[in-house]
Design an enzyme around this catalytic site. Structure first.
Site, PDB file in Angstrom:
ATOM      1  N   HIS A 223       3.232  11.585  25.310  1.00  0.00           N
ATOM      2  CA  HIS A 223       2.929  10.885  23.674  1.00  0.00           C
ATOM      3  C   HIS A 223       1.740  12.156  23.172  1.00  0.00           C
ATOM      4  O   HIS A 223       0.905  12.452  23.602  1.00  0.00           O
ATOM      5  CB  HIS A 223       2.230  10.329  23.271  1.00  0.00           C
TER       6      HIS A 223
ATOM      7  N   ASP B 268       2.717   8.647  30.699  1.00  0.00           N
ATOM      8  CA  ASP B 268       2.260   9.379  29.294  1.00  0.00           C
ATOM      9  C   ASP B 268       2.261  10.895  28.677  1.00  0.00           C
ATOM     10  O   ASP B 268       1.443  11.877  28.777  1.00  0.00           O
ATOM     11  CB  ASP B 268       1.174   8.721  28.773  1.00  0.00           C
TER      12      ASP B 268
END
Lengths: 143, 518
Positions: free
Chosen positions: A16, A14
């Site tokens: 983000h 991930d």
């Protein structure tokens, strides 16, 4: 006064990054020494950093819906590697689609996380809880 | 000419074979004699020498000693049910699982296992079990020390003094040694079974267990008499079989590549080889295989399979299991453990009862079956008298095979991600394994029992999507299709002994004597 170390980062593949920066800023301002591992952090990297820094808590973020896959077994690894008592928090968009949050919470607690948060949680509330948990578990008070 | 003798001192029978090996470059062994006598439990040497004498009777009665270069003797022992081990780890799926793998691959029998912190109640239980070895593990190197130290202090409360093998976090090994040695424990320290989370390291612990076995087994039971005469100690039978299983694929490859031509060329000299059968057996897939030894007290399940996950939609979690894996089920057996089968296999039994061959109601069937179980668990050498009793034995065997394979194999769990459905794999994937050897008292002698359907799992059937999405189903990673080969003369343990020195010969002889059952 010596600051308390906590480790944070975004788990798995991930990337983000925005929320991660916010967490670092808010928790630093609240008096913690934040070891921020950034994005795409593996379970072992979290544990390595926590061992080296003698951290009291690991705050795991996951925004891309694959949190369950990435977080499973983290507590077990912590125990084998000597972090039996470390506080584990997880938060973000932990599962895909609209699932009942209480079910998600139950799932992650079963995995060994002490607290589970949704993506819209107020970070001040998390800070309060973390201070309380650290005091209860390690007897260290943070002002 | 050389004479090869292999003897296995089992818990019920002491079995032996005599082979002749004509010359160094001839790999086919000639089976000259087979002998079986009841094991003389109180003094194992009596049965052993009885077998030895009978084996050599048909040839000349030679003097046996270690200096006789014409005779090679090998022997193993599983008498008194093998080596009782208590396994201790911290996290059940990490160090404890690794400790269990190590203990089982060393041929041990795990009587109890414990995770996390030992309690006083656990200590009382361990005392009752009277284990030979306590395998204490926990923590990666540099990892958790607290629990290991707690557990070693707790072990000091034992009234017995079993050997303690420490194979945990090396950082606190000295401390553990001190705590236990001070309380008069015989402590062996070896490398950590899980030095880091992603790599298991079971061989050092396996070797230590073998050494402890050899040091301890000599006491009593008459093995010292055998030792004096033969000059060495027996291998634990399951360890010997484990090591044989580990070398079969490489030797099959050698036989296929070069040896077969030699055998075919020498066909005229050797009328004993069924070349046609051998060629068929060699055609089977030997890159991976399973061997099951179904006995009276336990079911041993061995798999040789290098589990390589190529599908990127499958994520592997947990320990990476070794290529050769042994599990042994102490609650699954044809006679001594028959009663436990009733409990462990109750769900499976219900399915059978619904459609039973006696054409009686489900409850009635379970009642009659339970009575039979009661009978055979009391009379452990019982042989079925009629068709119904044979059918009952088949059911016991089916339960043993089914449950032991389910426990050995890994599983898939489904998970939903942004990239769609993914599978998480735990444990060993046996789906691609195609070859199965059936061995042991029951499987070797019951020609009609083909355990195929109890070993395989129709994966496709489970992909019944409509119901599949509803439930959090786990899918067992059992073989998809298998070819069943019967070790008709129960040669596995006897050849295993010989394979230490004659790997090609024993592999070849095993293959020659396997019977294709479809």
């Amino acid at each position: 006064m010596k600051k308390i170390n906590i480790v944070t980062g975004v788990i798995g593949s991930d990337c983000h990054a925005v929320g991660n920066k916010i967490i670092e800023k808010v928790f630093s301002e609240a008096g913690f020494n934040v070891i921020n591992l950034g994005v795409m952090v593996s379970q072992n990297e979290f544990i390595d950093a926590a061992i080296e820094s003698n951290a009291k808590a690991i705050l795991v973020s996951s925004l891309y819906g694959q949190g369950e896959l990435d977080c499973e077994g983290l507590r077990d690894r912590c125990i084998e590697r000597g972090l039996e008592n470390i506080i584990l928090y997880v938060g973000g968009n932990l599962v895909v689609g609209k699932q009942d949050f209480s079910k998600t919470e139950e799932k992650f607690k079963k995995m060994g996380f002490d607290r589970v948060f949704s993506s819209d949680v107020d970070l001040n509330k998390v800070i309060e809880l973390l201070k309380k948990d650290i005091e209860e578990r390690f007897g260290e008070k943070i002002d | 000419m050389k004479k090869l003798i292999s003897i296995d001192i089992g818990s019920t029978y002491t079995k032996g074979v005599l082979f002749h090996k004509n010359s160094d470059n001839e790999y086919h062994l000639n089976l000259i004699n087979r002998v079986q006598v009841p094991t003389t439990t109180n003094h194992l040497a009596d049965g052993f020498f009885d077998v030895l004498k009978k084996l050599l009777m048909n040839s000349e009665n030679e003097k046996i000693d270690e200096k006789n270069n014409d005779i090679d003797i090998f022997y193993s022992s599983s008498a008194k049910g093998g080596l009782n081990i208590i396994a201790i780890g911290i996290v059940p799926e990490l160090t404890l699982k690794t400790a269990r793998l190590a203990a089982l691959s060393a041929g041990g029998k795990i009587t109890k296992s414990y995770s996390y912190r030992l309690t006083i109640k656990n200590i009382e239980e361990i005392d009752k079990e009277k284990p030979d070895i306590i395998l204490l593990t926990g923590g990666t190197d540099g990892g958790n020390e607290d629990i290991n130290i707690h557990n070693s202090k707790m072990l000091c409360n034992l009234s017995n003094r079993p050997v303690i093998l420490y194979a945990g976090n090396s950082s606190c090994a000295d401390q553990i040694n001190e705590i236990l040695s001070n309380k008069n424990f015989d402590v062996t320290i070896t490398e950590n079974v899980l030095p880091n989370i992603d790599n298991i390291n079971i061989n050092p612990a396996k070797n230590s267990i073998r050494e402890i076995f050899l040091q301890n087994i000599i006491h009593g039971k008459g093995l010292d008499v055998i030792y004096d005469k033969i000059g060495f100690l027996p291998e634990p039978t399951p360890l010997s079989v484990f090591n044989f299983i580990s070398i079969i694929p490489e030797n099959v490859k050698k036989i296929k590549e070069s040896l077969l031509k030699v055998i075919l060329a020498g066909e005229s000299n050797n009328k004993n080889i069924d070349i046609l059968n051998l060629e068929k057996i060699l055609e089977k897939d030997w890159e991976s295989f399973i061997a099951i030894d179904l006995g009276g007290a336990t079911t041993d399940f061995y798999s040789y399979h290098k589990d390589i996950v190529e599908d990127s939609s499958i994520m592997v979690r947990g320990l990476h299991e070794p290529t050769v894996k042994r599990t042994v089920e102490g609650d699954l057996g044809m006679r001594v453990s028959a009663k436990a089968v009733l409990d462990s296999g109750s769900e499976f039994l219900k399915i059978i009862a619904k459609d039973n061959k006696l054409k009686v109601s489900e409850d009635q069937f379970i009642k009659i079956f339970s009575d039979y179980i009661e009978k055979v668990s009391k009379n452990t050498s019982y042989i079925p008298l009629d068709e119904n009793e044979k059918y009952f034995d088949e059911i016991i065997a089916a339960i043993c095979v089914r449950l032991s394979s389910l426990r050995h194999a890994g599983k898939y769990r489904r998970i939903f991600t942004v990239n769609g459905e993914r599978l998480i794999q735990y444990g060993k994937n046996l789906k691609p394994v195609k070859t199965v050897i059936g061995s042991g008292g029951y499987l070797s002698y019951m020609d009609d029992f083909i355990p195929k359907k109890y070993l395989t799992f129709s994966y496709e059937n489970f992909f019944n999507k409509s119901s599949f999405y509803e439930v959090e189903e786990e899918i067992s990673l059992l073989p998809e299709t298998i070819e069943y080969l019967q070790d008709k003369d129960y040669l596995l343990p006897l050849l295993a002994n010989i394979s230490k020195k004659y790997p090609l010969e024993s592999t070849l002889f095993l293959l020659e004597n396997l019977v294709i059952k479809g």
